[in-house]
Design a protein around this motif. Structure first.
Motif, mmCIF file in Angstrom:
data_model
loop_
_atom_site.group_PDB
_atom_site.id
_atom_site.type_symbol
_atom_site.label_atom_id
_atom_site.label_comp_id
_atom_site.label_asym_id
_atom_site.label_seq_id
_atom_site.Cartn_x
_atom_site.Cartn_y
_atom_site.Cartn_z
ATOM 1 N N GLN A 64 5.500 -15.919 -8.172
ATOM 2 C CA GLN A 64 6.920 -15.599 -7.960
ATOM 3 C C GLN A 64 7.181 -14.095 -7.948
ATOM 4 O O GLN A 64 8.308 -13.654 -7.730
ATOM 5 C CB GLN A 64 7.767 -16.263 -9.042
ATOM 6 N N ASP A 65 6.137 -13.335 -8.219
ATOM 7 C CA ASP A 65 6.269 -11.872 -8.236
ATOM 8 C C ASP A 65 4.853 -11.296 -8.218
ATOM 9 O O ASP A 65 3.881 -12.027 -8.423
ATOM 10 C CB ASP A 65 7.024 -11.411 -9.493
ATOM 11 N N VAL A 66 4.749 -9.995 -7.979
ATOM 12 C CA VAL A 66 3.449 -9.326 -7.996
ATOM 13 C C VAL A 66 3.714 -7.864 -8.345
ATOM 14 O O VAL A 66 4.769 -7.331 -8.013
ATOM 15 C CB VAL A 66 2.757 -9.482 -6.618
ATOM 16 N N CYS A 67 2.732 -7.239 -9.006
ATOM 17 C CA CYS A 67 2.950 -5.829 -9.378
ATOM 18 C C CYS A 67 2.783 -4.921 -8.169
ATOM 19 O O CYS A 67 1.950 -5.160 -7.303
ATOM 20 C CB CYS A 67 1.970 -5.421 -10.479
ATOM 21 N N GLN A 68 3.563 -3.856 -8.156
ATOM 22 C CA GLN A 68 3.471 -2.901 -7.047
ATOM 23 C C GLN A 68 2.230 -2.013 -7.147
ATOM 24 O O GLN A 68 1.827 -1.400 -6.167
ATOM 25 C CB GLN A 68 4.726 -2.027 -7.014
ATOM 26 N N ALA A 124 6.518 -1.402 -1.887
ATOM 27 C CA ALA A 124 5.170 -1.236 -2.458
ATOM 28 C C ALA A 124 4.541 -2.605 -2.727
ATOM 29 O O ALA A 124 3.335 -2.805 -2.540
ATOM 30 C CB ALA A 124 5.246 -0.409 -3.740
ATOM 31 N N LYS A 125 5.355 -3.563 -3.168
ATOM 32 C CA LYS A 125 4.836 -4.911 -3.440
ATOM 33 C C LYS A 125 4.403 -5.603 -2.135
ATOM 34 O O LYS A 125 3.398 -6.309 -2.111
ATOM 35 C CB LYS A 125 5.905 -5.759 -4.153
ATOM 36 N N VAL A 126 5.179 -5.412 -1.088
ATOM 37 C CA VAL A 126 4.812 -5.996 0.208
ATOM 38 C C VAL A 126 3.460 -5.432 0.656
ATOM 39 O O VAL A 126 2.551 -6.179 1.052
ATOM 40 C CB VAL A 126 5.904 -5.723 1.264
ATOM 41 N N ALA A 127 3.310 -4.121 0.561
ATOM 42 C CA ALA A 127 2.047 -3.494 0.984
ATOM 43 C C ALA A 127 0.890 -3.973 0.114
ATOM 44 O O ALA A 127 -0.188 -4.317 0.625
ATOM 45 C CB ALA A 127 2.183 -1.970 0.922
ATOM 46 N N MET A 128 1.110 -4.020 -1.188
ATOM 47 C CA MET A 128 0.040 -4.437 -2.105
ATOM 48 C C MET A 128 -0.388 -5.880 -1.807
ATOM 49 O O MET A 128 -1.571 -6.208 -1.839
ATOM 50 C CB MET A 128 0.542 -4.302 -3.547
ATOM 51 N N SER A 129 0.570 -6.732 -1.502
ATOM 52 C CA SER A 129 0.257 -8.133 -1.205
ATOM 53 C C SER A 129 -0.564 -8.236 0.080
ATOM 54 O O SER A 129 -1.599 -8.913 0.112
ATOM 55 C CB SER A 129 1.548 -8.942 -1.051
ATOM 56 N N LEU A 130 -0.102 -7.583 1.127
ATOM 57 C CA LEU A 130 -0.821 -7.648 2.400
ATOM 58 C C LEU A 130 -2.242 -7.105 2.242
ATOM 59 O O LEU A 130 -3.198 -7.644 2.809
ATOM 60 C CB LEU A 130 -0.070 -6.857 3.478
ATOM 61 N N HIS A 138 -4.100 -7.406 -0.190
ATOM 62 C CA HIS A 138 -4.947 -8.387 -0.885
ATOM 63 C C HIS A 138 -4.872 -9.779 -0.254
ATOM 64 O O HIS A 138 -5.167 -10.781 -0.922
ATOM 65 C CB HIS A 138 -4.579 -8.437 -2.371
ATOM 66 N N GLY A 139 -4.459 -9.843 0.991
ATOM 67 C CA GLY A 139 -4.486 -11.119 1.704
ATOM 68 C C GLY A 139 -3.462 -12.123 1.223
ATOM 69 O O GLY A 139 -3.617 -13.328 1.432
ATOM 70 N N LEU A 140 -2.412 -11.635 0.569
ATOM 71 C CA LEU A 140 -1.335 -12.527 0.118
ATOM 72 C C LEU A 140 -0.191 -12.407 1.119
ATOM 73 O O LEU A 140 0.258 -11.293 1.411
ATOM 74 C CB LEU A 140 -0.825 -12.116 -1.263
ATOM 75 N N ALA A 141 0.289 -13.528 1.622
ATOM 76 C CA ALA A 141 1.436 -13.472 2.532
ATOM 77 C C ALA A 141 2.700 -13.251 1.707
ATOM 78 O O ALA A 141 3.019 -14.070 0.835
ATOM 79 C CB ALA A 141 1.546 -14.778 3.309
#
Ligand SMILES: O=C(CO)COP(=O)(O)O
Length: 258
Positions: free
Chosen positions: A71-75, A118-124, A126-129
């Motif tokens: 539901q969330d991810v660190c930036q 920053a979270k969007v970039a970090m997710s992409l 690491h292969g997270l949509a």
């Protein structure tokens, strides 16, 4: 793998306890096993449980096409970020999605546009949509909502574009005034906004599908027709039978319009 034609996602927010989460996920796994449109990949089902449940949820969905995420991810990548969870750990846990910028996180935790980008970039990375949540605070005209969402989308993608990242993104259009409400936004309003959002440009290599969230439940996907790429559900998917009904409705829609 080809992208599903219709997405049905559920965030469990903080509604369920641990065991309740697992019981519900077992019901969803059984639903996925018996439903042809999910098995064939036409309907993409995803579930976002609370962090501590992710490893057990991964086991439950291991032999199913159901995707899961956080539901969330660190930036930040790693380090001195007490209480946070990194994208790389989510990747290790076999997550395929990370929700970013939900209205409740913006409101309670004051998440701002720089953090969200920053979270969007970090997710992409690491292969997270990213399941990027965007929506206006007050109800107005669809054109105003589209303009505001367009600006927020551009801000959210700025860092990913700067880093030249690629991947697919789920744009969860969630008008804030329709979240936690008795009923969703009016059908014509959702259709008008989502039709506009699907035309928005994205940086090269980033693809976008638009799903609607905000008191979505049984009956809505058919009323929205082809204007959305799916639904992002909350409370009205807590009853597994309601979710099964929505899956049935989505498969009827797929036969009608695609
Ligand atoms: O915020 C939502 C999904 O993340 C929608 O929640 P509700 O459907 O419970 O309003």
């Amino acid at each position: 793998m080809a992208q599903p034609k219709v997405w049905l996602g559920v965030s469990l927010k903080m509604y369920f306890g641990y065991q309740q989460t697992l019981t519900w996920c077992r019901d969803v796994a059984a639903l996925a096993q018996r439903h042809p449109a999910i098995q064939q990949g036409d309907i993409g089902l995803f579930v976002l449980p609370a962090f501590p449940a992710i490893p057990a949820v991964a086991e439950i969905f291991a032999d199913t096409p159901v995707r899961f995420g956080a539901q969330d991810v660190c930036q930040a990548a790693n380090g001195a970020w007490t209480g946070e969870v990194s994208a790389s750990m989510l990747q290790e846990l076999r997550c395929s999605l990370a929700e970013i910028g939900h209205a409740e996180r913006r409101r309670h935790f004051h998440e701002d546009k720089n953090q969200i980008a920053a979270k969007v970039a970090m997710s992409l990375r690491h292969g997270l949509a990213p399941v990027l949540c965007i929506g206006e605070e007050q109800q107005g005209h669809p054109e105003q909502a589209i303009a505001l969402c367009a600006q927020q989308l551009a801000e959210a993608l700025a860092e990913a574009e700067h880093q030249g990242l690629q991947g697919s993104l789920l744009f969860a259009y969630e008008p804030q005034w329709a979240i936690g409400a008795p009923q969703p936004a009016p059908d014509s309003y959702i259709r008008a906004v989502c039709d506009g959002l699907r035309q928005l440009p994205t940086p090269q290599g980033i693809t976008l599908q638009v799903i609607y969230g905000g008191s979505a439940g049984p009956g809505l996907i058919q009323r929205l027709g082809g204007s959305v790429d799916g639904l992002f559900l909350g409370r009205f998917a807590h009853d597994p039978q309601a979710l099964a009904q929505i899956v049935d409705e989505a498969s009827v829609l797929l036969k009608e319009i695609r």
